[in-house]
Design a protein around this motif. Structure first.
Motif, PDB file in Angstrom:
ATOM      1  N   TRP A 117       9.592  -6.480   6.906  1.00 22.34           N
ATOM      2  CA  TRP A 117       9.003  -7.517   6.052  1.00 22.34           C
ATOM      3  C   TRP A 117       8.262  -6.868   4.891  1.00 22.34           C
ATOM      4  O   TRP A 117       8.450  -7.250   3.729  1.00 22.34           O
ATOM      5  CB  TRP A 117       8.073  -8.386   6.899  1.00 22.34           C
ATOM      6  N   VAL A 118       7.437  -5.880   5.197  1.00 18.09           N
ATOM      7  CA  VAL A 118       6.682  -5.171   4.156  1.00 18.09           C
ATOM      8  C   VAL A 118       7.639  -4.477   3.195  1.00 18.09           C
ATOM      9  O   VAL A 118       7.482  -4.560   1.975  1.00 18.09           O
ATOM     10  CB  VAL A 118       5.685  -4.159   4.779  1.00 18.09           C
ATOM     11  N   GLU A 119       8.654  -3.814   3.733  1.00 18.81           N
ATOM     12  CA  GLU A 119       9.623  -3.127   2.879  1.00 18.81           C
ATOM     13  C   GLU A 119      10.335  -4.118   1.966  1.00 18.81           C
ATOM     14  O   GLU A 119      10.557  -3.842   0.784  1.00 18.81           O
ATOM     15  CB  GLU A 119      10.637  -2.368   3.753  1.00 18.81           C
ATOM     16  N   GLY A 120      10.673  -5.283   2.491  1.00 23.69           N
ATOM     17  CA  GLY A 120      11.331  -6.303   1.676  1.00 23.69           C
ATOM     18  C   GLY A 120      10.434  -6.809   0.560  1.00 23.69           C
ATOM     19  O   GLY A 120      10.889  -7.026  -0.568  1.00 23.69           O
ATOM     20  N   ILE A 121       9.153  -7.017   0.867  1.00 26.18           N
ATOM     21  CA  ILE A 121       8.213  -7.462  -0.172  1.00 26.18           C
ATOM     22  C   ILE A 121       8.071  -6.389  -1.246  1.00 26.18           C
ATOM     23  O   ILE A 121       8.063  -6.696  -2.441  1.00 26.18           O
ATOM     24  CB  ILE A 121       6.843  -7.820   0.450  1.00 26.18           C
ATOM     25  N   ARG A 122       7.977  -5.142  -0.821  1.00 27.13           N
ATOM     26  CA  ARG A 122       7.898  -4.060  -1.816  1.00 27.13           C
ATOM     27  C   ARG A 122       9.165  -4.023  -2.672  1.00 27.13           C
ATOM     28  O   ARG A 122       9.093  -3.961  -3.888  1.00 27.13           O
ATOM     29  CB  ARG A 122       7.676  -2.719  -1.137  1.00 27.13           C
ATOM     30  N   HIS A 123      10.325  -4.053  -2.029  1.00 25.75           N
ATOM     31  CA  HIS A 123      11.600  -3.921  -2.735  1.00 25.75           C
ATOM     32  C   HIS A 123      11.856  -5.069  -3.714  1.00 25.75           C
ATOM     33  O   HIS A 123      12.312  -4.835  -4.841  1.00 25.75           O
ATOM     34  CB  HIS A 123      12.746  -3.829  -1.717  1.00 25.75           C
ATOM     35  N   CYS A 124      11.590  -6.304  -3.289  1.00 22.75           N
ATOM     36  CA  CYS A 124      11.927  -7.479  -4.097  1.00 22.75           C
ATOM     37  C   CYS A 124      10.788  -7.983  -4.968  1.00 22.75           C
ATOM     38  O   CYS A 124      10.993  -8.885  -5.773  1.00 22.75           O
ATOM     39  CB  CYS A 124      12.366  -8.633  -3.190  1.00 22.75           C
ATOM     40  N   PHE A 125       9.580  -7.420  -4.793  1.00 23.23           N
ATOM     41  CA  PHE A 125       8.428  -8.002  -5.466  1.00 23.23           C
ATOM     42  C   PHE A 125       7.472  -6.937  -5.996  1.00 23.23           C
ATOM     43  O   PHE A 125       7.396  -6.711  -7.199  1.00 23.23           O
ATOM     44  CB  PHE A 125       7.719  -8.946  -4.474  1.00 23.23           C
ATOM     45  N   ALA A 126       6.749  -6.283  -5.120  1.00 24.84           N
ATOM     46  CA  ALA A 126       5.651  -5.407  -5.548  1.00 24.84           C
ATOM     47  C   ALA A 126       6.125  -4.217  -6.382  1.00 24.84           C
ATOM     48  O   ALA A 126       5.500  -3.883  -7.391  1.00 24.84           O
ATOM     49  CB  ALA A 126       4.847  -4.922  -4.341  1.00 24.84           C
ATOM     50  N   ASP A 127       7.227  -3.585  -5.978  1.00 24.77           N
ATOM     51  CA  ASP A 127       7.703  -2.411  -6.714  1.00 24.77           C
ATOM     52  C   ASP A 127       8.379  -2.765  -8.033  1.00 24.77           C
ATOM     53  O   ASP A 127       8.586  -1.905  -8.883  1.00 24.77           O
ATOM     54  CB  ASP A 127       8.668  -1.587  -5.850  1.00 24.77           C
ATOM     55  N   VAL A 128       8.727  -4.033  -8.204  1.00 29.57           N
ATOM     56  CA  VAL A 128       9.371  -4.484  -9.433  1.00 29.57           C
ATOM     57  C   VAL A 128       8.335  -4.686 -10.547  1.00 29.57           C
ATOM     58  O   VAL A 128       8.659  -4.609 -11.726  1.00 29.57           O
ATOM     59  CB  VAL A 128      10.150  -5.803  -9.168  1.00 29.57           C
ATOM     60  N   LEU A 129       7.083  -4.905 -10.149  1.00 31.87           N
ATOM     61  CA  LEU A 129       6.014  -5.199 -11.103  1.00 31.87           C
ATOM     62  C   LEU A 129       5.141  -3.984 -11.359  1.00 31.87           C
ATOM     63  O   LEU A 129       4.925  -3.165 -10.467  1.00 31.87           O
ATOM     64  CB  LEU A 129       5.148  -6.345 -10.567  1.00 31.87           C
ATOM     65  N   SER A 130       4.620  -3.899 -12.574  1.00 30.64           N
ATOM     66  CA  SER A 130       3.662  -2.840 -12.909  1.00 30.64           C
ATOM     67  C   SER A 130       2.300  -3.196 -12.304  1.00 30.64           C
ATOM     68  O   SER A 130       2.056  -4.364 -11.966  1.00 30.64           O
ATOM     69  CB  SER A 130       3.534  -2.717 -14.429  1.00 30.64           C
ATOM     70  N   PRO A 131       1.400  -2.226 -12.194  1.00 32.82           N
ATOM     71  CA  PRO A 131       0.048  -2.553 -11.722  1.00 32.82           C
ATOM     72  C   PRO A 131      -0.614  -3.642 -12.574  1.00 32.82           C
ATOM     73  O   PRO A 131      -1.303  -4.508 -12.035  1.00 32.82           O
ATOM     74  CB  PRO A 131      -0.703  -1.225 -11.832  1.00 32.82           C
ATOM     75  N   GLU A 132      -0.379  -3.612 -13.876  1.00 32.90           N
ATOM     76  CA  GLU A 132      -0.957  -4.633 -14.756  1.00 32.90           C
ATOM     77  C   GLU A 132      -0.369  -6.016 -14.460  1.00 32.90           C
ATOM     78  O   GLU A 132      -1.091  -7.024 -14.480  1.00 32.90           O
ATOM     79  CB  GLU A 132      -0.726  -4.263 -16.226  1.00 32.90           C
ATOM     80  N   GLN A 133       0.938  -6.063 -14.195  1.00 28.95           N
ATOM     81  CA  GLN A 133       1.560  -7.337 -13.863  1.00 28.95           C
ATOM     82  C   GLN A 133       1.059  -7.865 -12.520  1.00 28.95           C
ATOM     83  O   GLN A 133       0.828  -9.067 -12.369  1.00 28.95           O
ATOM     84  CB  GLN A 133       3.081  -7.198 -13.842  1.00 28.95           C
ATOM     85  N   LEU A 134       0.876  -6.974 -11.555  1.00 29.03           N
ATOM     86  CA  LEU A 134       0.321  -7.391 -10.269  1.00 29.03           C
ATOM     87  C   LEU A 134      -1.088  -7.949 -10.452  1.00 29.03           C
ATOM     88  O   LEU A 134      -1.438  -8.986  -9.863  1.00 29.03           O
ATOM     89  CB  LEU A 134       0.307  -6.232  -9.272  1.00 29.03           C
ATOM     90  N   ASP A 135      -1.914  -7.272 -11.269  1.00 29.06           N
ATOM     91  CA  ASP A 135      -3.266  -7.763 -11.535  1.00 29.06           C
ATOM     92  C   ASP A 135      -3.232  -9.133 -12.208  1.00 29.06           C
ATOM     93  O   ASP A 135      -4.015 -10.029 -11.857  1.00 29.06           O
ATOM     94  CB  ASP A 135      -4.050  -6.770 -12.400  1.00 29.06           C
ATOM     95  N   ALA A 136      -2.322  -9.309 -13.164  1.00 25.48           N
ATOM     96  CA  ALA A 136      -2.197 -10.606 -13.839  1.00 25.48           C
ATOM     97  C   ALA A 136      -1.773 -11.687 -12.843  1.00 25.48           C
ATOM     98  O   ALA A 136      -2.310 -12.802 -12.854  1.00 25.48           O
ATOM     99  CB  ALA A 136      -1.194 -10.517 -14.992  1.00 25.48           C
ATOM    100  N   LEU A 137      -0.838 -11.346 -11.965  1.00 21.92           N
ATOM    101  CA  LEU A 137      -0.377 -12.306 -10.973  1.00 21.92           C
ATOM    102  C   LEU A 137      -1.494 -12.670  -9.995  1.00 21.92           C
ATOM    103  O   LEU A 137      -1.626 -13.832  -9.603  1.00 21.92           O
ATOM    104  CB  LEU A 137       0.840 -11.763 -10.223  1.00 21.92           C
ATOM    105  N   ILE A 138      -2.313 -11.703  -9.621  1.00 20.32           N
ATOM    106  CA  ILE A 138      -3.467 -11.991  -8.763  1.00 20.32           C
ATOM    107  C   ILE A 138      -4.372 -13.010  -9.453  1.00 20.32           C
ATOM    108  O   ILE A 138      -4.823 -13.980  -8.839  1.00 20.32           O
ATOM    109  CB  ILE A 138      -4.242 -10.700  -8.411  1.00 20.32           C
ATOM    110  N   GLY A 139      -4.644 -12.808 -10.723  1.00 20.38           N
ATOM    111  CA  GLY A 139      -5.467 -13.756 -11.474  1.00 20.38           C
ATOM    112  C   GLY A 139      -4.842 -15.140 -11.530  1.00 20.38           C
ATOM    113  O   GLY A 139      -5.533 -16.159 -11.378  1.00 20.38           O
ATOM    114  N   ILE A 140      -3.544 -15.191 -11.721  1.00 23.77           N
ATOM    115  CA  ILE A 140      -2.829 -16.470 -11.775  1.00 23.77           C
ATOM    116  C   ILE A 140      -2.907 -17.182 -10.434  1.00 23.77           C
ATOM    117  O   ILE A 140      -3.243 -18.375 -10.363  1.00 23.77           O
ATOM    118  CB  ILE A 140      -1.352 -16.234 -12.183  1.00 23.77           C
ATOM    119  N   THR A 141      -2.613 -16.470  -9.359  1.00 22.02           N
ATOM    120  CA  THR A 141      -2.619 -17.116  -8.046  1.00 22.02           C
ATOM    121  C   THR A 141      -4.024 -17.565  -7.652  1.00 22.02           C
ATOM    122  O   THR A 141      -4.182 -18.628  -7.044  1.00 22.02           O
ATOM    123  CB  THR A 141      -2.026 -16.206  -6.958  1.00 22.02           C
ATOM    124  N   GLU A 142      -5.029 -16.793  -8.015  1.00 20.74           N
ATOM    125  CA  GLU A 142      -6.409 -17.194  -7.706  1.00 20.74           C
ATOM    126  C   GLU A 142      -6.810 -18.441  -8.491  1.00 20.74           C
ATOM    127  O   GLU A 142      -7.479 -19.326  -7.957  1.00 20.74           O
ATOM    128  CB  GLU A 142      -7.374 -16.041  -7.961  1.00 20.74           C
TER     129      GLU A 142
END
Length: 177
Positions: A117-142
């Motif tokens: 499950w973790v590997e799938g999330i990394r492969h299809c989601f987390a590793d596709v995004l830059s750290p800045e994009q992940l931070d922006a997405l965190i702000g959006i979801t919050e």
């Protein structure tokens, strides 16, 4: 009455969000079923129980935390009981309700599926995004989660016609995250 429309940016963002959610969930669910014999709903219940001491939670609290109707949870738990991954147990202090308890087989199934499950999330989601994009997405979801908690949680406002920034008496349910 003329219907309001989303502008081009709003439309692209909404369609993109929906497509991304569906595609990532589809890949994760397919792998759970193929490699571990679990449905996405099975995994969500087991994930919830894995994070709670004694791997036990009152059914109504789980339904609230998962944003599921009690009838949906009851049907899901019945299916999982048949497969031996959870069981129902009397709730301590309240004979009207029941607790959902993860079995040893459920814990083993969860522990086996978790790394994939973790590997799938990394492969299809987390590793596709830059750290800045992940931070922006965190702000959006919050921001969306805060809106949901203030406006749409049980006891909160029900829709845009009532959305004036206040919450009705009874307040918000505690966030399950």
């Amino acid at each position: 009455m003329e219907q309001e429309r989303l502008n081009e940016r709003e439309t692209r963002a909404w369609i993109g969000f929906q497509r991304m959610r569906i595609e990532v969930n589809e890949v994760l669910a397919r792998r759970l079923a193929r490699d571990f014999g679990l449905t996405e709903a099975d995994f969500v219940v087991l994930l919830r129980l894995s994070r709670i001491p004694e791997h036990r939670q009152r059914a109504r609290d789980m339904a609230t935390a998962l944003h599921w109707e009690r009838s949906r949870l009851s049907r899901q738990i019945s299916r999982m009981e048949t497969r031996g991954t959870v069981k129902r147990a009397p709730s301590e202090g309240d004979a009207r309700g029941y607790d959902i308890v993860m079995t040893d087989a459920g814990l083993a199934a969860f522990d086996a599926a978790w790394p994939a499950w973790v590997e799938g999330i990394r492969h299809c989601f987390a590793d596709v995004l830059s750290p800045e994009q992940l931070d922006a997405l965190i702000g959006i979801t919050e921001a969306i989660d805060n809106h949901f908690n203030a406006q749409h949680r049980l006891g909160g406002l029900s829709g845009p016609d009532e959305a004036d920034g206040t919450c009705t008496e009874g307040g918000m349910a505690e966030s399950a995250r």
